[in-house]
Design an enzyme around this catalytic site. Structure first.
Site, PDB file in Angstrom:
ATOM      1  N   ALA A  31     -43.280  45.755  49.562  1.00  0.00           N
ATOM      2  CA  ALA A  31     -44.572  45.133  49.914  1.00  0.00           C
ATOM      3  C   ALA A  31     -44.324  44.194  51.087  1.00  0.00           C
ATOM      4  CB  ALA A  31     -45.188  44.402  48.725  1.00  0.00           C
ATOM      5  N   HIS A  33     -44.057  42.062  54.424  1.00  0.00           N
ATOM      6  CA  HIS A  33     -44.986  41.342  55.290  1.00  0.00           C
ATOM      7  C   HIS A  33     -44.201  40.759  56.447  1.00  0.00           C
ATOM      8  CE1 HIS A  33     -43.299  37.845  53.345  1.00  0.00           C
ATOM      9  NE2 HIS A  33     -43.681  38.308  52.164  1.00  0.00           N
ATOM     10  N   HIS A  36     -40.805  39.184  55.827  1.00  0.00           N
ATOM     11  CA  HIS A  36     -39.659  40.098  55.691  1.00  0.00           C
ATOM     12  C   HIS A  36     -39.214  40.609  57.061  1.00  0.00           C
ATOM     13  CE1 HIS A  36     -41.611  40.848  51.627  1.00  0.00           C
ATOM     14  NE2 HIS A  36     -40.383  40.514  51.286  1.00  0.00           N
ATOM     15  N   GLU A 147     -36.156  31.454  52.986  1.00  0.00           N
ATOM     16  CA  GLU A 147     -36.031  30.139  52.352  1.00  0.00           C
ATOM     17  C   GLU A 147     -37.233  29.784  51.479  1.00  0.00           C
ATOM     18  OE1 GLU A 147     -35.094  27.365  55.468  1.00  0.00           O
ATOM     19  OE2 GLU A 147     -32.981  27.981  55.521  1.00  0.00           O
ATOM     20  N   MET A 187     -46.012  32.987  53.589  1.00  0.00           N
ATOM     21  CA  MET A 187     -46.204  34.427  53.375  1.00  0.00           C
ATOM     22  C   MET A 187     -45.473  34.863  52.112  1.00  0.00           C
ATOM     23  SD  MET A 187     -46.207  36.294  57.008  1.00  0.00           S
ATOM     24  CE  MET A 187     -47.368  35.797  58.262  1.00  0.00           C
ATOM     25  N   SER A 189     -45.486  38.468  49.156  1.00  0.00           N
ATOM     26  CA  SER A 189     -46.096  39.735  48.723  1.00  0.00           C
ATOM     27  C   SER A 189     -47.180  39.459  47.687  1.00  0.00           C
ATOM     28  CB  SER A 189     -45.032  40.653  48.118  1.00  0.00           C
ATOM     29  OG  SER A 189     -44.003  40.858  49.054  1.00  0.00           O
TER      30      SER A 189
END
Ligand code: PAF
Length: 283
Positions: A31, A33, A36, A147, A187, A189
């Site tokens: 998933a 975003h 990642h 982090e 951000m 998932s």
């Protein structure tokens, strides 16, 4: 990009990649975003080859958590990783990672206690166990983590240090700063679970954290700023606050005032979704 789902094939592929240069691993549960993809881009700058793992690890989900609902979007994720120039996608089935008779658990005391460890019993055992396995399977030179899951990173580094990991060495386990949406929400998932109304309200979390940090900077103890933060989140429509604590960034020891190396850690629930965030006190 080569997509691999069996250990047998992985064992044939990674030695070839490693013989041609260094290898970075970005472990994920999919998933994907922008957060990642930032990890992937960072990994590409630091190594000749990049492997990404996508595995929704059942052992890190507790009873009643969102294991079944966790978004699984392998085709979409693959396209994103191809566009980033990733060399290898390791996407095993649960039976490949935990075959019949699997019996080993890794438990990292101390840093796993409190914060998410208190609210999600067994979660960090599941994380440590799967990350140890992913490291042994892929044997990367470096590994990159976000982090946002600061406590997770502390657990993984403690494990690597305690168990004398070689690939990757503890110093090659790298953390990347949190990537935030325009309104400041970290951000994740899990943000996909939020309704439009809850998504708009969720921006109160990073704002309340910044406000608490500003009050702390004026001096004094943690009670007033953390009390304000809880109240602000309640008014903004959050259902509950699992924790709001100041801890030492490295040892994760609880603090009652800024020690010069402190971070604010918060987990709060809105519309059934649990959001976590952390920020340094000194900017
Ligand atoms: O942060 C995550 O996505 C997961 O906890 C990890 C590190 C991939 C282990 O399953």
């Amino acid at each position: 990009m080569k997509t691999i789902s069996t250990l047998a094939e992985l064992r044939q592929t990674t030695p070839t990649l490693r013989s041609k240069g260094s290898l970075a691993l970005v472990p994920t549960m999919g998933a994907l975003h922008e957060g990642h993809l930032t990890l992937v881009r960072f990994a590409r700058q630091r190594a000749d080859h990049v492997a990404v793992s996508i595995f929704v690890n059942p052992r890190q989900f507790g009873a009643g958590e969102d294991l079944d609902a966790y978004p699984r979007q392998l085709d979409r994720d693959s396209r994103l990783l191809i566009a980033e120039g990733v060399d290898l996608l390791w996407a095993p089935q649960p039976s490949e990672v935990y075959p019949e008779g699997y019996a080993t658990n890794i438990s990292v005391a101390g840093v796993s206690d409190g914060l998410c460890g208190a609210n999600r019993p067994g979660h960090f055992d599941g994380v440590a166990t799967v990350v140890c396995k992913l490291f042994n399977q892929v044997r990367p030179d470096i590994a990159v983590f976000g982090e946002k899951d600061w406590q997770q990173l502390a657990v993984i580094r403690r494990m690597a240090r305690d168990l004398d990991f070689v690939r990757p060495h503890v110093d090659a386990i790298l953390g990347m700063p949190i990537v935030r949406e325009e309104d400041g929400l970290a951000m994740s998932s899990r943000n996909a679970y939020l309704s439009p109304d809850h998504r708009a309200r969720a921006a109160a979390l990073p704002k309340a954290m910044r406000d608490a940090i500003a009050i702390l900077a004026e001096g004094g103890g943690v009670e007033r700023p953390l009390g304000n933060l809880r109240e602000t989140l309640h008014v903004a429509g959050f259902d509950s606050v699992d924790y709001a604590e100041i801890r030492d960034a490295d040892s994760l020891a609880p603090l009652d005032r800024d020690n010069g190396n402190a971070r604010l850690f918060v987990a709060a629930r809105i519309g059934g979704t649990r959001l976590i965030d952390n920020m340094p006190l000194a900017v």
